[in-house]
Design a protein around this motif. Structure first.
Motif, short mmCIF file in Angstrom:
data_model
loop_
_atom_site.label_atom_id
_atom_site.label_comp_id
_atom_site.label_asym_id
_atom_site.label_seq_id
_atom_site.Cartn_x
_atom_site.Cartn_y
_atom_site.Cartn_z
N GLY A 1 0.82 -1.20 0.00
CA GLY A 1 0.00 0.00 0.00
C GLY A 1 0.85 1.25 0.00
O GLY A 1 1.91 1.30 -0.62
N LYS A 2 0.41 2.25 0.73
CA LYS A 2 1.14 3.51 0.80
C LYS A 2 2.16 3.46 1.94
O LYS A 2 1.87 2.97 3.04
CB LYS A 2 0.17 4.67 1.03
CG LYS A 2 -0.78 4.94 -0.12
CD LYS A 2 -1.68 6.11 0.22
CE LYS A 2 -2.59 6.48 -0.96
NZ LYS A 2 -3.60 5.43 -1.23
N ALA A 3 3.34 4.00 1.69
CA ALA A 3 4.34 4.15 2.74
C ALA A 3 3.91 5.26 3.69
O ALA A 3 3.14 6.16 3.33
CB ALA A 3 5.70 4.48 2.13
N LEU A 4 4.43 5.22 4.92
CA LEU A 4 4.12 6.25 5.90
C LEU A 4 5.25 7.28 5.95
O LEU A 4 6.43 6.92 6.04
CB LEU A 4 3.93 5.65 7.29
CG LEU A 4 2.88 4.56 7.48
CD1 LEU A 4 2.62 4.33 8.96
CD2 LEU A 4 1.59 4.88 6.74
N SER A 5 4.87 8.54 5.92
CA SER A 5 5.82 9.65 5.98
C SER A 5 5.37 10.65 7.04
O SER A 5 4.17 10.90 7.19
CB SER A 5 5.91 10.36 4.62
OG SER A 5 6.67 11.55 4.71
N GLN A 6 6.32 11.23 7.74
CA GLN A 6 5.98 12.34 8.62
C GLN A 6 5.80 13.60 7.78
O GLN A 6 6.20 13.66 6.62
CB GLN A 6 7.09 12.56 9.65
CG GLN A 6 8.38 13.11 9.07
CD GLN A 6 9.41 13.46 10.12
OE1 GLN A 6 9.55 12.77 11.11
NE2 GLN A 6 10.13 14.56 9.91
N THR A 7 5.18 14.60 8.37
CA THR A 7 5.09 15.89 7.70
C THR A 7 6.49 16.40 7.38
O THR A 7 7.38 16.41 8.24
CB THR A 7 4.36 16.91 8.60
OG1 THR A 7 3.00 16.49 8.75
CG2 THR A 7 4.39 18.31 7.98
N GLY A 8 6.70 16.80 6.12
CA GLY A 8 8.01 17.27 5.70
C GLY A 8 9.00 16.15 5.44
O GLY A 8 10.17 16.43 5.18
N GLY A 9 8.55 14.91 5.48
CA GLY A 9 9.44 13.78 5.27
C GLY A 9 9.55 13.38 3.81
O GLY A 9 9.06 14.06 2.90
N HIS A 10 10.19 12.25 3.58
CA HIS A 10 10.50 11.78 2.23
C HIS A 10 9.25 11.61 1.37
O HIS A 10 9.31 11.75 0.15
CB HIS A 10 11.26 10.45 2.34
CG HIS A 10 11.63 9.83 1.04
ND1 HIS A 10 12.33 10.50 0.05
CD2 HIS A 10 11.41 8.58 0.55
CE1 HIS A 10 12.53 9.68 -0.98
NE2 HIS A 10 11.97 8.53 -0.71
N GLY A 11 8.12 11.32 2.01
CA GLY A 11 6.90 11.10 1.24
C GLY A 11 5.98 12.29 1.19
O GLY A 11 4.90 12.21 0.58
N ASP A 12 6.36 13.41 1.79
CA ASP A 12 5.56 14.64 1.74
C ASP A 12 6.10 15.50 0.61
O ASP A 12 7.06 16.24 0.77
CB ASP A 12 5.64 15.38 3.07
CG ASP A 12 4.69 16.57 3.14
OD1 ASP A 12 4.10 16.92 2.10
OD2 ASP A 12 4.55 17.15 4.24
N ILE A 13 5.45 15.40 -0.55
CA ILE A 13 6.00 16.03 -1.76
C ILE A 13 5.31 17.36 -2.08
O ILE A 13 5.47 17.89 -3.18
CB ILE A 13 5.90 15.08 -2.97
CG1 ILE A 13 4.43 14.70 -3.24
CG2 ILE A 13 6.75 13.83 -2.74
CD1 ILE A 13 4.24 13.91 -4.51
N ARG A 14 4.58 17.92 -1.13
CA ARG A 14 3.94 19.22 -1.38
C ARG A 14 5.00 20.29 -1.64
O ARG A 14 6.06 20.29 -1.00
CB ARG A 14 3.09 19.63 -0.18
CG ARG A 14 1.86 18.77 0.05
CD ARG A 14 1.19 19.14 1.36
NE ARG A 14 2.02 18.81 2.51
CZ ARG A 14 1.74 19.18 3.76
NH1 ARG A 14 0.66 19.91 4.01
NH2 ARG A 14 2.54 18.83 4.76
#
Length: 411
Positions: free
Chosen positions: A138-151
């Motif tokens: 499924g989806k990986a878990l990222s913290q805000t501002g982490g590797h998965g937060d691409i905003r």
């Protein structure tokens, strides 16, 4: 529409490659029934009824299908602006097209560690499309501002509702991590990936950054264990890798900057390491022309050279090593080149185990994939040449790969 699985298949005149012990037999046969390996042996093959297909190998090598334990079939473009406009249906069709290409390269099982979902796996399982066995998290878990937060940095909106196809979801704090983990397991995830360090492909963090706390990681590990699953982590730097191993994670993706403590912890916990050398090599060579952002391109040097040295150290230490590629967008066609890079520091037999039997143990599918034992899935490759002597037999499918067989079906 793919043809139905035949109930039986007999392969004759083959050399059988058993990766467990690096053995290659002569003048052998292998019988398939109902998608599983039913029997095999040397010498004269059993007589086959007229309605049983016979594949004459003519001295070619028959080996287990390959396993790539680090793929992202959903990430088929580097252009985030363009891909943000894709509908879920379009993104899924592109992803399943990439999955079929992986199967045709010889990968009969892949572990997706961010993006693929139960619908994609079901479509493949039901034969609606061609593809490898898809073990998804499924989806990986990222913290805000982490590797998965691409905003973008100027975007002050909250993270998306997580309802669209995506590589990751944002979850902050122990309670949110628990809820997100439970939700991914509810949707059929076979493992949970946490992004606990900075990344090359994420534009706004540093590779050495530590993301997530000990308490958050332990919460995810507890949830995974409660669901009879496990946690794997994205991390390069020992600050994050070692934190995760102490918290009980089972697997580390990348680990390019590992240190002596990392090796000790990997061995102490019987954990797995999935190096992904080819992605840095390909990004360094072709990333810019493939559309990679400049800020991503500049970070490649931090991990590219260290990756090979880390693999060599882990190999010498006896760490559980698993094959992974982690290629994104148009670079995914270079998937087999991971074998060539590893061959600089590992013998072919060990590289093959990383892509077969050791990968099967990581996926908790030992005896089911990555092996020719009776009862295993009949996921097989028929290749000209001996990969134990020359690993490049696998990297040149246009010259050496005769057949890919999945569950007894010749693709």
């Amino acid at each position: 529409m793919p043809t139905p699985h035949p109930s039986r298949l007999l392969i004759t005149g083959a050399r059988l490659l058993h990766p467990e012990n690096g053995e290659l037999t002569d003048a052998s046969w292998l019988e398939v029934a109902d998608g599983r390996i039913a029997a095999h042996g040397t010498g004269r093959p059993p007589a086959a009824p007229e309605d049983v297909p016979v594949l004459a190998a003519g001295g070619a090598t028959v080996m287990p299908g390959l396993v790539d334990a680090h793929v992202h079939i959903l990430l088929t473009s580097f252009d985030r602006t363009e891909s943000a406009s894709w509908t879920p249906g379009y993104a899924t069709v592109r992803a399943l097209g990439e999955a079929e290409r992986m199967l045709r390269r010889g990968f009969t099982t892949v572990r997706d560690v961010g993006g693929a979902d139960h619908g994609m796996a079901r479509a493949i399982d039901e034969g609606l499309v061609l593809g490898p066995r898809l073990i998804h998290g499924g989806k990986a878990l990222s913290q805000t501002g982490g590797h998965g937060d691409i905003r973008p940095l100027g975007d002050d909106t909250a993270p998306c509702c997580q309802s669209r196809p995506s590589f990751a979801r944002v979850a902050d704090g122990v309670d949110a991590v628990r809820a997100a983990a439970r939700d991914e397991f509810r949707k059929g995830a076979a493992h949970l990936k946490m992004l606990i360090g900075g990344g090359v492909a994420s534009p706004h963090d540093e590779v050495s950054a530590v993301q997530y706390t000990d308490e958050e990681i332990r919460a995810a590990v507890t949830e995974a264990e409660n669901h009879n699953r496990y946690v794997t982590v994205h991390a390069y730097h020992p600050r994050s890798v070692n934190l995760a191993l102490r918290a009980g994670v089972r697997c580390v993706e990348h680990g390019n900057l590992l240190d002596d403590d990392t090796l000790r912890l990997l061995l102490e916990h019987d954990a797995y390491l999935v190096p992904t050398l080819v992605t840095y090599d390909q990004m360094a060579r072709f990333g810019k022309q493939a559309g990679m952002p400049e800020q991503t391109y500049r970070k490649i040097a931090d991990v590219r050279e260290a990756g090979l040295a880390a693999l060599e150290r882990a190999h010498r230490a006896g760490v559980n090593l698993v094959f992974g590629s982690d290629l994104l967008g148009p670079l995914q066609s270079a998937q087999l080149e991971e074998f060539s890079l590893r061959a600089q520091v590992q013998p072919p037999a060990d590289i093959l185990r990383a892509a077969t039997t050791t990968a099967a143990r990581l996926l908790r599918m030992e005896g089911q994939i990555g092996t020719l034992v009776v009862g295993a899935h009949a996921d097989l490759l028929v290749v000209d040449g001996d990969p134990l002597d020359d690993i490049h037999v696998l990297t040149r499918p246009e010259q050496h790969l005769r057949h890919v067989i999945k569950a007894g079906t010749v693709i």
